[in-house]
Design a protein around this motif. Structure first.
Motif, PDB file in Angstrom:
ATOM      1  N   ALA A   1     -37.045   9.661 -55.410  1.00 36.80           N
ATOM      2  CA  ALA A   1     -36.218   9.973 -56.729  1.00 36.80           C
ATOM      3  C   ALA A   1     -34.876   9.329 -56.629  1.00 36.80           C
ATOM      4  O   ALA A   1     -34.486   8.933 -57.824  1.00 36.80           O
ATOM      5  N   ALA A   2     -34.187   9.436 -55.489  1.00 38.38           N
ATOM      6  CA  ALA A   2     -32.910   8.709 -55.431  1.00 38.38           C
ATOM      7  C   ALA A   2     -32.977   7.318 -55.657  1.00 38.38           C
ATOM      8  O   ALA A   2     -32.043   6.612 -56.416  1.00 38.38           O
ATOM      9  N   THR A   3     -33.913   6.696 -55.216  1.00 43.51           N
ATOM     10  CA  THR A   3     -34.505   5.122 -55.169  1.00 43.51           C
ATOM     11  C   THR A   3     -34.779   4.883 -56.687  1.00 43.51           C
ATOM     12  O   THR A   3     -34.200   3.848 -57.185  1.00 43.51           O
ATOM     13  N   LEU A   4     -35.342   5.777 -57.377  1.00 48.86           N
ATOM     14  CA  LEU A   4     -35.831   5.263 -58.771  1.00 48.86           C
ATOM     15  C   LEU A   4     -34.713   5.629 -59.660  1.00 48.86           C
ATOM     16  O   LEU A   4     -34.714   4.987 -60.656  1.00 48.86           O
ATOM     17  N   ALA A   5     -34.014   6.372 -59.469  1.00 49.62           N
ATOM     18  CA  ALA A   5     -33.109   6.895 -60.380  1.00 49.62           C
ATOM     19  C   ALA A   5     -31.890   5.825 -60.483  1.00 49.62           C
ATOM     20  O   ALA A   5     -31.411   5.339 -59.551  1.00 49.62           O
ATOM     21  N   GLN A   6     -30.973   5.665 -61.612  1.00 48.18           N
ATOM     22  CA  GLN A   6     -30.149   5.032 -61.872  1.00 48.18           C
ATOM     23  C   GLN A   6     -28.790   5.888 -61.173  1.00 48.18           C
ATOM     24  O   GLN A   6     -28.890   7.104 -61.087  1.00 48.18           O
ATOM     25  N   ALA A   7     -27.803   4.897 -60.675  1.00 43.04           N
ATOM     26  CA  ALA A   7     -26.651   5.785 -60.324  1.00 43.04           C
ATOM     27  C   ALA A   7     -25.873   6.756 -60.916  1.00 43.04           C
ATOM     28  O   ALA A   7     -25.625   7.669 -60.364  1.00 43.04           O
ATOM     29  N   ALA A   8     -25.865   6.640 -62.192  1.00 39.76           N
ATOM     30  CA  ALA A   8     -25.294   7.424 -63.156  1.00 39.76           C
ATOM     31  C   ALA A   8     -26.079   8.764 -63.469  1.00 39.76           C
ATOM     32  O   ALA A   8     -25.470   9.976 -63.735  1.00 39.76           O
ATOM     33  N   GLN A   9     -27.260   8.926 -63.037  1.00 38.58           N
ATOM     34  CA  GLN A   9     -28.193   9.894 -63.237  1.00 38.58           C
ATOM     35  C   GLN A   9     -28.768  10.546 -61.830  1.00 38.58           C
ATOM     36  O   GLN A   9     -29.795  11.250 -61.731  1.00 38.58           O
ATOM     37  N   ARG A  10     -28.241   9.860 -60.727  1.00 39.41           N
ATOM     38  CA  ARG A  10     -28.833  10.597 -59.434  1.00 39.41           C
ATOM     39  C   ARG A  10     -28.724  11.736 -59.070  1.00 39.41           C
ATOM     40  O   ARG A  10     -29.557  12.387 -58.834  1.00 39.41           O
ATOM     41  N   GLY A  11     -27.279  12.208 -59.508  1.00 42.98           N
ATOM     42  CA  GLY A  11     -27.548  13.827 -59.381  1.00 42.98           C
ATOM     43  C   GLY A  11     -28.462  14.479 -59.955  1.00 42.98           C
ATOM     44  O   GLY A  11     -29.085  15.567 -59.432  1.00 42.98           O
ATOM     45  N   ARG A  12     -28.564  14.291 -61.090  1.00 43.87           N
ATOM     46  CA  ARG A  12     -29.678  15.099 -61.995  1.00 43.87           C
ATOM     47  C   ARG A  12     -30.929  14.803 -61.380  1.00 43.87           C
ATOM     48  O   ARG A  12     -31.722  15.907 -61.494  1.00 43.87           O
ATOM     49  N   MET A  13     -31.451  13.865 -61.160  1.00 41.81           N
ATOM     50  CA  MET A  13     -32.927  13.571 -60.675  1.00 41.81           C
ATOM     51  C   MET A  13     -32.981  14.219 -59.451  1.00 41.81           C
ATOM     52  O   MET A  13     -34.085  14.576 -59.230  1.00 41.81           O
ATOM     53  N   VAL A  14     -31.968  14.001 -58.444  1.00 39.72           N
ATOM     54  CA  VAL A  14     -32.310  14.738 -57.171  1.00 39.72           C
ATOM     55  C   VAL A  14     -32.257  16.370 -57.548  1.00 39.72           C
ATOM     56  O   VAL A  14     -33.017  17.002 -56.809  1.00 39.72           O
ATOM     57  N   GLY A  15     -31.343  16.730 -58.269  1.00 39.25           N
ATOM     58  CA  GLY A  15     -31.422  18.204 -58.742  1.00 39.25           C
ATOM     59  C   GLY A  15     -32.748  18.736 -59.276  1.00 39.25           C
ATOM     60  O   GLY A  15     -33.353  19.664 -58.719  1.00 39.25           O
ATOM     61  N   MET A  16     -33.564  17.955 -60.018  1.00 41.37           N
ATOM     62  CA  MET A  16     -34.751  18.255 -60.557  1.00 41.37           C
ATOM     63  C   MET A  16     -35.808  18.444 -59.660  1.00 41.37           C
ATOM     64  O   MET A  16     -36.449  19.290 -59.619  1.00 41.37           O
ATOM     65  N   VAL A  17     -35.650  17.284 -58.615  1.00 40.97           N
ATOM     66  CA  VAL A  17     -36.952  17.477 -57.466  1.00 40.97           C
ATOM     67  C   VAL A  17     -36.251  18.636 -56.608  1.00 40.97           C
ATOM     68  O   VAL A  17     -37.315  19.367 -56.175  1.00 40.97           O
ATOM     69  N   MET A  18     -35.330  18.753 -56.274  1.00 46.74           N
ATOM     70  CA  MET A  18     -34.843  20.031 -55.542  1.00 46.74           C
ATOM     71  C   MET A  18     -35.196  21.275 -56.199  1.00 46.74           C
ATOM     72  O   MET A  18     -35.464  22.405 -55.287  1.00 46.74           O
ATOM     73  N   THR A  19     -34.989  21.598 -57.545  1.00 47.86           N
ATOM     74  CA  THR A  19     -35.437  22.378 -58.081  1.00 47.86           C
ATOM     75  C   THR A  19     -37.053  22.938 -57.611  1.00 47.86           C
ATOM     76  O   THR A  19     -37.224  23.962 -57.203  1.00 47.86           O
ATOM     77  N   GLY A  20     -37.671  22.074 -57.697  1.00 44.58           N
ATOM     78  CA  GLY A  20     -39.280  22.533 -57.382  1.00 44.58           C
ATOM     79  C   GLY A  20     -39.419  22.886 -55.875  1.00 44.58           C
ATOM     80  O   GLY A  20     -39.992  23.841 -55.499  1.00 44.58           O
ATOM     81  N   LEU A  21     -38.458  22.084 -55.129  1.00 45.40           N
ATOM     82  CA  LEU A  21     -38.470  22.196 -53.418  1.00 45.40           C
ATOM     83  C   LEU A  21     -38.124  23.475 -53.368  1.00 45.40           C
ATOM     84  O   LEU A  21     -38.658  24.494 -52.483  1.00 45.40           O
TER      85      LEU A  21
END
Length: 271
Positions: A1-21
């Motif tokens: 997820a961190a690789t796919l996300a743009q730098a400005a949205q990395r925190g939000r994308m990581v947060g989304m995946v971590m929610t599921g985890l």
């Protein structure tokens, strides 16, 4: 997820995946508590084995494939993690702080069922139901990711560790309350510290993933090694403290470890 996300949205994308985890981790307590009470604890492990086998197939078939970022052999990759640890102070601070806050997190959850049984005569299903409070706290992950993108992850780490410390400390007031109010206070505190711990983790991941994109997996491994050392230590210390000083001792351990994590983050600000 961190690789796919743009730098400005990395925190939000990581947060989304971590929610599921994190929802999986915490809601599993609810399911396993109910299953163990109805059909015995061995059933939980059989179900877990089946679930992991199915997940293996799903991961093999469904995850995207990326070009490797290095041609080093496995042994060299493991050895390079020592150099990464020495090279990046931000990584060391993240691992130390997340490990410390994980001590309190694990001490609480690993001793909760024993405390509920001895003090309130509640069984495994009731103890597992407290995972619902933790699941509510896990919803912090996407919020923390957005805040990290907007205000910077350093701010989120201080808010998260501070909230965890305050939530643990409030539980020391429980003996002053009636039994039902004590349970309510523990539920609210569990929601608060889970919120803080998960927000801190997402912010630390955002920091670590931005250090060196080519070494992102190894940096992540080091961060999580620190966190799980803290969790293992918290489970061991929590059991010892509960036996020697009771539940208030566990609360004190969790509060002190969270304050130590906050100290690590505040010290970074003072540099």
């Amino acid at each position: 997820a961190a690789t796919l996300a743009q730098a400005a949205q990395r925190g939000r994308m990581v947060g989304m995946v971590m929610t599921g985890l994190l929802l999986g981790i915490l809601l599993s307590r609810v399911v396993s508590g109910f299953v163990a009470q109805q059909w015995g604890w061995r059933t939980v492990y059989v179900a877990a084995a089946v679930a992991i086998a199915l997940l293996t197939v799903a991961v093999w078939r469904g995850l995207p494939r990326f070009a490797p970022t290095t041609q080093m052999g496995y042994g060299a990759l493991i050895g390079s993690m020592v150099a990464l640890w020495r090279q990046h102070a931000a990584l060391r601070r993240a691992a130390w702080a997340q490990g410390l806050v994980a001590v309190g997190f694990s001490a609480f959850w690993s001793t909760l069922a024993v405390m509920l049984h001895t003090q309130f005569n509640l069984g495994t299903a009731a103890a597992g139901a407290f995972g619902l409070a933790g699941a509510a706290g896990a919803l912090a992950a996407p919020l923390a990711g957005r805040l990290a993108d907007k205000r910077g992850p350093e701010v989120v780490t201080r808010y998260g560790t501070g909230l965890a410390a305050a939530s643990f400390a409030v539980m020391a007031l429980a003996p002053l309350l009636p039994a039902q109010a004590q349970l309510g206070l523990i539920v609210l505190s569990a929601t608060g510290f889970d919120f803080g711990v998960q927000a801190t983790l997402v912010a630390h991941q955002t920091i670590v993933y931005g250090i060196d994109p080519a070494a992102r997996s190894r940096l992540n491994a080091l961060l999580f090694t620190g966190m799980f050392i803290g969790m293992s230590a918290g489970a061991a210390l929590g059991a010892l403290v509960l036996a020697q000083w009771g539940w208030l001792g566990v609360v004190g351990l969790a509060t002190v470890s969270s304050l130590a994590a906050l100290g690590v983050r505040v010290a970074r600000r003072a540099e």
